[in-house]
Design a protein around this motif. Sequence first.
Motif, PDB file in Angstrom:
ATOM      1  N   THR A 289     -16.009  -4.164 -14.947  1.00 40.66           N
ATOM      2  CA  THR A 289     -15.238  -5.398 -15.085  1.00 40.66           C
ATOM      3  C   THR A 289     -14.019  -5.427 -14.182  1.00 40.66           C
ATOM      4  O   THR A 289     -13.111  -6.203 -14.393  1.00 40.66           O
ATOM      5  N   GLY A 290     -13.994  -4.607 -13.159  1.00 43.39           N
ATOM      6  CA  GLY A 290     -12.888  -4.646 -12.192  1.00 43.39           C
ATOM      7  C   GLY A 290     -11.740  -3.748 -12.558  1.00 43.39           C
ATOM      8  O   GLY A 290     -10.617  -4.195 -12.682  1.00 43.39           O
ATOM      9  N   GLY A 291     -11.995  -2.451 -12.740  1.00 44.11           N
ATOM     10  CA  GLY A 291     -10.945  -1.518 -13.120  1.00 44.11           C
ATOM     11  C   GLY A 291     -10.062  -1.106 -11.968  1.00 44.11           C
ATOM     12  O   GLY A 291     -10.379  -1.315 -10.803  1.00 44.11           O
ATOM     13  N   LYS A 292      -8.929  -0.502 -12.315  1.00 48.13           N
ATOM     14  CA  LYS A 292      -7.970  -0.092 -11.297  1.00 48.13           C
ATOM     15  C   LYS A 292      -7.245   1.169 -11.743  1.00 48.13           C
ATOM     16  O   LYS A 292      -6.868   1.302 -12.893  1.00 48.13           O
ATOM     17  N   TRP A 293      -7.070   2.086 -10.801  1.00 45.97           N
ATOM     18  CA  TRP A 293      -6.187   3.231 -10.961  1.00 45.97           C
ATOM     19  C   TRP A 293      -5.000   2.995 -10.046  1.00 45.97           C
ATOM     20  O   TRP A 293      -5.110   2.254  -9.054  1.00 45.97           O
ATOM     21  N   VAL A 294      -3.880   3.647 -10.313  1.00 45.85           N
ATOM     22  CA  VAL A 294      -2.699   3.523  -9.453  1.00 45.85           C
ATOM     23  C   VAL A 294      -2.044   4.888  -9.292  1.00 45.85           C
ATOM     24  O   VAL A 294      -1.736   5.554 -10.277  1.00 45.85           O
ATOM     25  N   TRP A 295      -1.840   5.289  -8.028  1.00 47.92           N
ATOM     26  CA  TRP A 295      -1.026   6.454  -7.716  1.00 47.92           C
ATOM     27  C   TRP A 295       0.413   5.976  -7.647  1.00 47.92           C
ATOM     28  O   TRP A 295       0.733   5.073  -6.865  1.00 47.92           O
ATOM     29  N   GLU A 296       1.278   6.552  -8.459  1.00 43.38           N
ATOM     30  CA  GLU A 296       2.716   6.299  -8.397  1.00 43.38           C
ATOM     31  C   GLU A 296       3.374   7.648  -8.150  1.00 43.38           C
ATOM     32  O   GLU A 296       3.403   8.494  -9.046  1.00 43.38           O
ATOM     33  N   GLY A 297       3.868   7.850  -6.928  1.00 43.43           N
ATOM     34  CA  GLY A 297       4.383   9.160  -6.567  1.00 43.43           C
ATOM     35  C   GLY A 297       3.251  10.162  -6.626  1.00 43.43           C
ATOM     36  O   GLY A 297       2.212   9.977  -5.999  1.00 43.43           O
TER      37      GLY A 297
ATOM     38  N   LYS B  22      -4.108  -0.757   6.214  1.00 41.12           N
ATOM     39  CA  LYS B  22      -4.332   0.598   5.722  1.00 41.12           C
ATOM     40  C   LYS B  22      -5.320   0.630   4.555  1.00 41.12           C
ATOM     41  O   LYS B  22      -5.644   1.693   4.041  1.00 41.12           O
ATOM     42  N   GLN B  23      -5.792  -0.546   4.134  1.00 40.68           N
ATOM     43  CA  GLN B  23      -6.781  -0.594   3.058  1.00 40.68           C
ATOM     44  C   GLN B  23      -8.076   0.060   3.539  1.00 40.68           C
ATOM     45  O   GLN B  23      -8.498  -0.119   4.677  1.00 40.68           O
ATOM     46  N   ARG B  24      -8.666   0.872   2.654  1.00 43.09           N
ATOM     47  CA  ARG B  24      -9.895   1.595   3.001  1.00 43.09           C
ATOM     48  C   ARG B  24     -10.937   1.442   1.908  1.00 43.09           C
ATOM     49  O   ARG B  24     -10.616   1.297   0.737  1.00 43.09           O
TER      50      ARG B  24
ATOM     51  N   THR C  29     -12.193   0.962  -3.404  1.00 46.69           N
ATOM     52  CA  THR C  29     -11.321   0.458  -2.349  1.00 46.69           C
ATOM     53  C   THR C  29      -9.919   0.955  -2.651  1.00 46.69           C
ATOM     54  O   THR C  29      -9.452   0.853  -3.785  1.00 46.69           O
ATOM     55  N   VAL C  30      -9.267   1.507  -1.633  1.00 44.65           N
ATOM     56  CA  VAL C  30      -7.930   2.080  -1.793  1.00 44.65           C
ATOM     57  C   VAL C  30      -6.957   1.227  -0.995  1.00 44.65           C
ATOM     58  O   VAL C  30      -7.165   0.998   0.203  1.00 44.65           O
ATOM     59  N   ASN C  31      -5.902   0.763  -1.686  1.00 43.44           N
ATOM     60  CA  ASN C  31      -4.955  -0.161  -1.076  1.00 43.44           C
ATOM     61  C   ASN C  31      -3.525   0.345  -1.224  1.00 43.44           C
ATOM     62  O   ASN C  31      -2.933   0.204  -2.288  1.00 43.44           O
ATOM     63  N   PRO C  32      -2.942   0.938  -0.161  1.00 50.72           N
ATOM     64  CA  PRO C  32      -1.538   1.352  -0.212  1.00 50.72           C
ATOM     65  C   PRO C  32      -0.630   0.119  -0.186  1.00 50.72           C
ATOM     66  O   PRO C  32      -0.842  -0.796   0.614  1.00 50.72           O
ATOM     67  N   LEU C  33       0.361   0.088  -1.052  1.00 47.87           N
ATOM     68  CA  LEU C  33       1.292  -1.032  -1.123  1.00 47.87           C
ATOM     69  C   LEU C  33       2.623  -0.657  -0.478  1.00 47.87           C
ATOM     70  O   LEU C  33       2.960   0.522  -0.361  1.00 47.87           O
TER      71      LEU C  33
ATOM     72  N   ASP D 273      -1.862   7.553   4.201  1.00 49.34           N
ATOM     73  CA  ASP D 273      -1.615   6.120   4.341  1.00 49.34           C
ATOM     74  C   ASP D 273      -0.411   5.556   3.597  1.00 49.34           C
ATOM     75  O   ASP D 273       0.024   4.454   3.899  1.00 49.34           O
ATOM     76  N   SER D 274       0.092   6.247   2.611  1.00 49.96           N
ATOM     77  CA  SER D 274       1.165   5.671   1.804  1.00 49.96           C
ATOM     78  C   SER D 274       2.453   5.559   2.618  1.00 49.96           C
ATOM     79  O   SER D 274       2.920   6.550   3.182  1.00 49.96           O
ATOM     80  N   PRO D 275       3.045   4.358   2.660  1.00 53.16           N
ATOM     81  CA  PRO D 275       4.258   4.187   3.449  1.00 53.16           C
ATOM     82  C   PRO D 275       5.475   4.898   2.869  1.00 53.16           C
ATOM     83  O   PRO D 275       6.379   5.270   3.587  1.00 53.16           O
TER      84      PRO D 275
END
Length: 157
Positions: A11-19, A99-101, A113-117, A149-151
Amino acid sequence: MDKAGIFTGGTGGKWVWEGNELFDAHTNPIALVRSDVLLVGEQRLLIEYSPGPQHFVVRATSVDGTLYRVSQKGFTVSQLEGECDGRHYALNRNRWWSKQRNIVNDWGDIVATVNPLISGRVEVLDGPAIDDVPTLDLVFLTWALVLVDSPVRQTLT
């Protein structure tokens, strides 16, 4: 084998790397990196990171000796290849200016799909083949993409 399809069942899940921490869509912790060790539940990977102007390599070794690797495929980091315990992945940028991969398995299916913000957070969105990849593979591969890739990245020791 533990699979990464723990997002939301398609259903469109998401993980997030924070630090140095990885969270699921409900902000539950999934993984943590401390002192070059990637911790995923009871599993541990020792990370070796070799950034360079013309060669990017991230290697990891598990407690049982299993090897993981992400490396630069050409002259730039726009095309990377990953290998996790004999499983192969392509980690290529979707467009030359972004930088999206996509992480793609051996069969050409998109795993994630990995998207650095700009904020430094890195989003990991599930793809059609998310249920076919071990969780540890996806965590390692996405951490390697955070490194390249993370800015904004602040590693904790």
